[in-house]
Design a protein around this motif. Structure first.
Motif, PDB file in Angstrom:
ATOM      1  N   GLY A 112      22.098   6.246   0.937  1.00 29.43           N
ATOM      2  CA  GLY A 112      21.970   7.209  -0.134  1.00 29.43           C
ATOM      3  C   GLY A 112      21.149   8.403   0.276  1.00 29.43           C
ATOM      4  N   ALA A 113      20.725   9.135  -0.727  1.00 23.83           N
ATOM      5  CA  ALA A 113      19.950  10.354  -0.506  1.00 23.83           C
ATOM      6  C   ALA A 113      18.934  10.484  -1.628  1.00 23.83           C
ATOM      7  CB  ALA A 113      20.862  11.568  -0.472  1.00 23.83           C
ATOM      8  N   GLY A 114      17.938  11.305  -1.356  1.00 22.79           N
ATOM      9  CA  GLY A 114      16.913  11.484  -2.357  1.00 22.79           C
ATOM     10  C   GLY A 114      16.135  12.763  -2.163  1.00 22.79           C
ATOM     11  N   ILE A 115      15.119  12.888  -2.991  1.00 18.97           N
ATOM     12  CA  ILE A 115      14.239  14.057  -2.964  1.00 18.97           C
ATOM     13  C   ILE A 115      12.816  13.547  -2.825  1.00 18.97           C
ATOM     14  CG2 ILE A 115      13.367  16.020  -4.289  1.00 18.97           C
ATOM     15  CD1 ILE A 115      16.088  16.083  -5.714  1.00 18.97           C
ATOM     16  N   GLY A 161      -0.776   7.243  -3.443  1.00 14.99           N
ATOM     17  CA  GLY A 161      -2.086   7.855  -3.539  1.00 14.99           C
ATOM     18  C   GLY A 161      -2.606   8.054  -2.126  1.00 14.99           C
ATOM     19  N   MET A 162      -3.165   9.238  -1.856  1.00 14.95           N
ATOM     20  CA  MET A 162      -3.643   9.525  -0.501  1.00 14.95           C
ATOM     21  C   MET A 162      -4.827  10.480  -0.582  1.00 14.95           C
ATOM     22  SD  MET A 162      -1.525  10.812   2.854  1.00 14.95           S
ATOM     23  CE  MET A 162      -1.070  12.413   2.224  1.00 14.95           C
ATOM     24  N   GLY A 163      -5.894  10.134   0.097  1.00 17.78           N
ATOM     25  CA  GLY A 163      -7.071  10.995   0.084  1.00 17.78           C
ATOM     26  C   GLY A 163      -7.569  11.203  -1.325  1.00 17.78           C
ATOM     27  N   ASP A 164      -7.674  12.472  -1.718  1.00 15.65           N
ATOM     28  CA  ASP A 164      -8.165  12.809  -3.054  1.00 15.65           C
ATOM     29  C   ASP A 164      -7.068  12.817  -4.119  1.00 15.65           C
ATOM     30  OD1 ASP A 164     -10.704  13.115  -2.027  1.00 15.65           O
ATOM     31  OD2 ASP A 164     -10.469  15.270  -1.663  1.00 15.65           O
ATOM     32  N   VAL A 165      -5.813  12.611  -3.727  1.00 11.28           N
ATOM     33  CA  VAL A 165      -4.699  12.623  -4.683  1.00 11.28           C
ATOM     34  C   VAL A 165      -4.466  11.209  -5.198  1.00 11.28           C
ATOM     35  CG1 VAL A 165      -2.261  13.147  -5.029  1.00 11.28           C
ATOM     36  CG2 VAL A 165      -3.619  14.582  -3.485  1.00 11.28           C
ATOM     37  N   ARG A 166      -4.545  11.063  -6.506  1.00 11.76           N
ATOM     38  CA  ARG A 166      -4.273   9.760  -7.121  1.00 11.76           C
ATOM     39  C   ARG A 166      -2.788   9.463  -7.021  1.00 11.76           C
ATOM     40  NH1 ARG A 166      -8.808   8.348 -10.773  1.00 11.76           N
ATOM     41  NH2 ARG A 166      -7.444   6.671 -11.432  1.00 11.76           N
ATOM     42  N   LEU A 167      -2.379   8.314  -7.463  1.00  6.77           N
ATOM     43  CA  LEU A 167      -0.988   7.890  -7.419  1.00  6.77           C
ATOM     44  C   LEU A 167      -0.075   8.961  -8.019  1.00  6.77           C
ATOM     45  CD1 LEU A 167       0.254   5.214  -6.400  1.00  6.77           C
ATOM     46  CD2 LEU A 167       0.307   4.451  -8.761  1.00  6.77           C
ATOM     47  N   ALA A 168       0.837   9.516  -7.199  1.00  6.15           N
ATOM     48  CA  ALA A 168       1.749  10.581  -7.629  1.00  6.15           C
ATOM     49  C   ALA A 168       3.126  10.304  -7.043  1.00  6.15           C
ATOM     50  CB  ALA A 168       1.249  11.943  -7.146  1.00  6.15           C
ATOM     51  N   ARG A 169       4.167  10.738  -7.752  1.00  3.57           N
ATOM     52  CA  ARG A 169       5.528  10.531  -7.260  1.00  3.57           C
ATOM     53  C   ARG A 169       5.695  11.194  -5.898  1.00  3.57           C
ATOM     54  NH1 ARG A 169      10.660  12.173 -10.701  1.00  3.57           N
ATOM     55  NH2 ARG A 169      10.308  10.159 -11.664  1.00  3.57           N
ATOM     56  N   HIS A 170       6.283  10.431  -4.980  1.00  2.00           N
ATOM     57  CA  HIS A 170       6.540  10.922  -3.629  1.00  2.00           C
ATOM     58  C   HIS A 170       8.036  10.949  -3.313  1.00  2.00           C
ATOM     59  CE1 HIS A 170       6.116  11.828   0.537  1.00  2.00           C
ATOM     60  NE2 HIS A 170       6.285  10.614   0.968  1.00  2.00           N
ATOM     61  N   LEU A 171       8.771   9.893  -3.677  1.00  2.00           N
ATOM     62  CA  LEU A 171      10.192   9.805  -3.355  1.00  2.00           C
ATOM     63  C   LEU A 171      10.989   9.256  -4.523  1.00  2.00           C
ATOM     64  CD1 LEU A 171       9.832   7.948   0.068  1.00  2.00           C
ATOM     65  CD2 LEU A 171      10.096  10.422  -0.242  1.00  2.00           C
TER      66      LEU A 171
END
Length: 161
Positions: free
Chosen positions: A25-28, A143-153
């Motif tokens: 498949g494909a994604g963003i 979540g990475m570094g100072d960024v809390r859990l956020a949509r990535h893929l």
């Protein structure tokens, strides 16, 4: 670990059987610290007769076919509806995620992330996989570094075998 298509899946995998096969498949993708991008992806859930699924994933740039990412691991049912998903990534970290299967949907959250000294500072991951008709949907938050859990893929897949 050999994949044995001649073997029946272990009876403990019945609740996870909807994932079996190779999916394309494909994604963003995107993240607060990067620009959005499109990607092609192949994921596979196989078995070898044991009570777990063998998971592999590879991602590539849609325009060039250049490899972007890959990961591998194991998914197993550990109770009526509880799952454990262990995934290693070549960028220096491994995740142990716990969650639930509900019908044809799996949601897991990272219980711990192990990182090498040079890995990116990933602190948390959640993944959701769910089947809608013949389409497998996927969402990953990070979540990475100072960024809390956020949509990535986010991505959609069709079974190809």
């Amino acid at each position: 670990m050999a994949i044995r298509p001649d073997l029946e899946p272990h009876p403990d995998l019945e609740a996870l059987a909807f994932l079996l096969g190779r999916w394309e498949g494909a994604g963003i993708g995107g993240y607060p610290t990067i620009e959005s991008f499109r990607f092609g992806q192949e994921i596979s859930f196989r078995h070898n007769g044991k009570p777990f699924l063998i998971y592999t994933q590879r991602t590539e740039a849609i325009d060039t076919g250049q490899p972007l990412h890959g990961e591998a691991g194991y998914l197993r049912l550990v109770g009526d509806d509880r799952v454990e998903f262990v995934i290693a990534q070549p960028i220096g970290f491994a995740e142990i995620s716990l969650g639930r299967v509900n019908g044809q949907r799996i949601d897991v959250e990272c219980a711990s992330v192990g990182r090498t000294p040079t890995a990116k500072p990933v602190t948390s991951i959640s993944r959701s996989l769910w089947l809608v008709g013949e389409t497998l949907q996927y969402e990953l938050k990070m979540g990475m570094g100072d960024v809390r859990l956020a949509r990535h893929l986010v991505a959609s897949f069709r079974r190809v075998d």
